[in-house]
Structure formats: C-alpha cells, structure tokens
Design an enzyme around this catalytic site. Structure first.
Site, mmCIF file in Angstrom:
data_model
loop_
_atom_site.group_PDB
_atom_site.id
_atom_site.type_symbol
_atom_site.label_atom_id
_atom_site.label_comp_id
_atom_site.label_asym_id
_atom_site.label_seq_id
_atom_site.Cartn_x
_atom_site.Cartn_y
_atom_site.Cartn_z
ATOM 1 N N ALA A 8 0.767 -1.236 -0.037
ATOM 2 C CA ALA A 8 -0.057 0.023 -0.018
ATOM 3 C C ALA A 8 0.842 1.122 -0.009
ATOM 4 O O ALA A 8 1.756 1.410 -0.975
ATOM 5 C CB ALA A 8 -0.849 -0.112 1.431
ATOM 6 N N CYS A 9 0.472 2.240 0.770
ATOM 7 C CA CYS A 9 1.380 3.727 0.909
ATOM 8 C C CYS A 9 2.804 3.314 1.007
ATOM 9 O O CYS A 9 3.594 4.421 0.876
ATOM 10 C CB CYS A 9 0.435 4.719 1.844
ATOM 11 S SG CYS A 9 -0.950 5.112 1.374
ATOM 12 N N SER A 10 3.094 2.440 1.769
ATOM 13 C CA SER A 10 4.664 2.169 2.049
ATOM 14 C C SER A 10 5.092 1.317 0.786
ATOM 15 O O SER A 10 6.659 1.104 1.079
ATOM 16 C CB SER A 10 4.842 1.454 3.280
ATOM 17 O OG SER A 10 4.277 2.063 4.517
#
Ligand code: COA
Length: 375
Positions: free
Chosen positions: A156-158
C-alpha cells in the site's frame, strides 16, 4: 564484498489533467442531488440516508489538499459515472501502469546518466496492480530493455520505501548492480468518488527511484545509511476487491467495500505515534540526532498528520523547507507521495547533510530510509 547503496536519481510522471476542489465538490454535489431525487421515497421512509453535500472549505481544512492530478477527469466529474473512464487496451500494447512507470523510470535513468544496460532489477511497488499477472514490473523491464529480473510488490502507501529497502539490500549484497523501484499509482481507479468522507483524498502519479552502489555513482547522490520497515495488522484502511470476488455471495454487486475504505480518525490517532516513534528509533539506532536531520520527506496523506509527526520528531515546529509538502498539488498519491517530495526538494542539500524519507499507511505499514548527501 559488500557495497554501499545510494539513490542516484528519481523520475516523476505527472498526469496532465487536474481536478480542483471546486470542480470536485460541484460534481459530488450534483451526484448527491441526483441520488437524493432518485431515492426520495426510500429516504422519506427512513430506509436509506440522504447524501450530504461536500465542501471545499472542509477539504482544505481537514486535509490540506487543493487539487489532484488524474489520468481521466471526464468520468470522475460526470455525476452519472463517478469513476475514471479509460480506453480499452489490447494485450499487445503497454498496460497503463507500465506506460506511466516507464515514463518515470526513463527520466530517472536520464537524470543519473545511466542506460538500461546498467540496471539488473526492476521492482514495481504500488498499492494496486491493474492485473494479477504477468507482473507489471516484468513488462516495464521489457519495455526499457533491461536484463536481469523484475517483480511486483504491494505494501500500500509504504510500497516505495519497502521497495527501496529490498533494492538497497540487493545492491549491498552484490546480487544486482543497480535497481529501479517504480511506483505507478492510479489511485483514482480505487477511490470511491461517491463517498464525501474520502472523495477528495487521492490523485494519480508515477515515481521511479534508481538505486546503485556508491562505487558506480558519478554525480551527486544520497548514500542509503539505513532502511527500516515495520508492519502491524489493522482493518482501518481496507479494500476487499480481489480475485475471490465472483466466488463470494453478492461479490459482483456494486459494493462499498470493493474500493478504498478507511476510518480516517482512527488512522490519524494510531498512525501518528507509530510513525513518530519509528523515525525516532531509526535515527537513534544510527547515531543521528533529530537536530542533524536537514529534511524529512514524509508520506503525503494529510497536512496536519505531517505537522504532528514533524513536531514530534524534531521536538519543535519544523520550518516549511525542513518538511516539504506536495499534497496541496497532488493529493495523496499513495506510495509515490514521499518520493515526489524527495524528487522536488532534495537538490539543495549539501555534502554530509542527513535526510529521511518516510512512508506510512494501510497494513498498517511504515518504512523509513535514512540518507546522507554526497555533493
Ligand atoms: N465535506 C463536508 N463535510 C464533511 C466531508 C466533506 N467532504 N467529509 C466529512 N465531512 C464531515 C463529517 O461527516 C463529520 O461530520 P460530523 O462531525 O457531523 O460527524 C465532519 O465533517 C468531520 O469528519 P471527520 O471524518 O471526523 O474529519 P477529519 O477531521 O478526521 O478528516 C480525514 C478526515 C480523512 C481527512 C482525516 O481523518 C485523515 O486524513 N485521516 C488520516 C487518513 C490517512 O492518512 N489515510 C491514509 C490513507 S493511505
């Protein structure tokens, strides 16, 4: 023999089309009015709730976002559609994610004065893949003419920082000479534009980061002193779309849980301390004091969230140039956000300056990359 990994260049693909908050709110409010008209009887009977209007003032105050770039605005702004409309592509032409990724990767290679022959690995790290297989990364590798190998990963966002850790570790071990970590994010296609709680959050973009050994770096670069990744399971950011969909009861219905969902308040409260502690521990473990950090390139989800984290990490309110935000122009671009901030606001650092890239989001996940500038 081990090597020292470094970021030698980045590349950025920004879609041409933008949606301002004013355009977005107009479209949402037209959709809400239509919905309320079409469901007037059920609303009057108390069976469903009327849609409340969205507001520009709320969006800026709650998030700091002023506009977003998207691949297609026509569908998103059509109150009878409310999602991007993309042309059909044949299997013989590049996929959309590969096309965006190749643009960003080509810019990164040019900025470092490198060619495909210098690279052994492509990682496509993003929060959603447009198909299950073959891996988008292998398609990008092929389009760029890179030998070696490639794979997709999703945190995801990481995704970008986890991808940088994987690439840096391989450069350090000598299993690859150089790697491209590519983050094509088409967030507009998994955002629920019909939900006023989140319809303003995301935008589209692609970033690419070139990681190679300091032995081969020719120009100014950022030595990767250390990377640190952490995860802790949470359902507070979730998207249930997946390959089991058609096999489940009601799986193919127009279901809210098949797009991005979040409990924004809880995310805010739980992730801010997790990230602040993570950064503090990471720099301390490397003997770098908070006062030695010249710049923080944080994940770009929410301005207040970044203000909190910056204050906690530095022990004072950061100056704007110490913790640059790009979310006012790009919105949240998932894994690409911290890399956009890094690519736009890193050239002015001087020999020996320290900086830290940090991403965070669904999972929960948090990844940080501690850097030292070599001019
Ligand atoms: N326009 C007007 N009002 C709105 C609105 C909109 N578009 N969206 C929500 N509201 C209302 C809510 O219904 C609520 O009303 P109530 O007080 O009557 O219940 C009020 O505004 C406050 O909503 P809330 O959701 O509590 O706002 P918030 O200040 O928490 O901001 C986020 C919302 C999503 C911006 C914020 O929680 C956030 O950014 N969280 C972290 C998200 C994040 O980082 N996610 C990572 C994704 S990768």
């Amino acid at each position: 023999m081990t090597h020292t990994p470094a970021i030698t260049a980045t590349g950025l693909f920004t879609p041409e089309q933008t949606i301002t908050n004013a355009e977005l709110v107009d479209a949402f409010n037209a959709y809400a009015e239509l919905f309320n008209e079409e469901h007037a009887a059920a609303i009057a009977a108390g069976e469903i709730e009327a849609k409340e209007p969205s507001s520009e003032a709320f969006i800026v105050k709650a998030s700091g976002i002023e506009q977003r770039h998207v691949i297609d605005k026509t569908g998103i702004l059509d109150p009878r559609v409310m999602h991007p409309l993309l042309r059909q592509r044949s299997d013989d032409e590049p996929s959309l994610m590969a096309e965006m990724g190749v643009d960003a990767a080509t810019k990164a290679l040019a900025a470092a004065g490198r060619s495909a022959d210098d690279v052994d690995l492509v990682i496509c790290a993003a929060s959603n893949m447009e198909r299950a297989y073959p891996a988008i990364a292998v398609e990008i590798q092929n389009l760029l003419g890179i030998s070696g190998f490639a794979f997709d990963m999703n945190v995801a966002c990481s995704s970008a920082t986890f991808g940088i850790q994987a690439a840096a570790d391989m450069v350090r071990a000598g299993s690859v000479r150089a790697a491209l970590v590519v983050n094509p994010e088409i967030c507009s296609a998994h955002l629920e534009w019909r939900d006023r709680d989140c319809h303003f959050i995301f935008g589209d973009v692609a970033t690419a980061t070139l990681i190679e050994s300091t032995d081969t770096a020719t120009g100014a670069h950022f030595e990767i002193l250390s990377t640190r990744c952490a995860t802790a399971f949470s359902n507070n950011i979730r998207n249930n779309n997946g390959f089991l969909r058609r096999s489940r009861p009601d799986g193919m219905k127009d279901r809210r849980d098949m797009q991005f969902m979040q409990n924004g308040r809880k995310v805010f409260k739980e992730v801010v301390p997790m990230v602040s502690d993570h950064i503090a521990d990471h720099i301390a473990a490397n003997g770098v004091g908070a006062d030695e950090l010249k710049r923080l390139w944080l994940h770009q989800a929410n301005k207040s969230m970044n203000d909190f984290i910056g204050r906690k990490v530095l022990g004072r309110t950061p100056e704007p140039d110490e913790q640059p935000n790009i979310l006012q122009d790009y919105a949240n671009t998932s894994s690409a956000g911290s890399i956009i901030a890094f690519s736009k606001y890193s050239d002015d650092l001087q020999e020996g300056d320290h900086g830290l890239i940090c991403s965070f989001g669904a999972g929960y996940s948090v990844g940080s990359v501690l850097l030292r500038r070599h001019a």
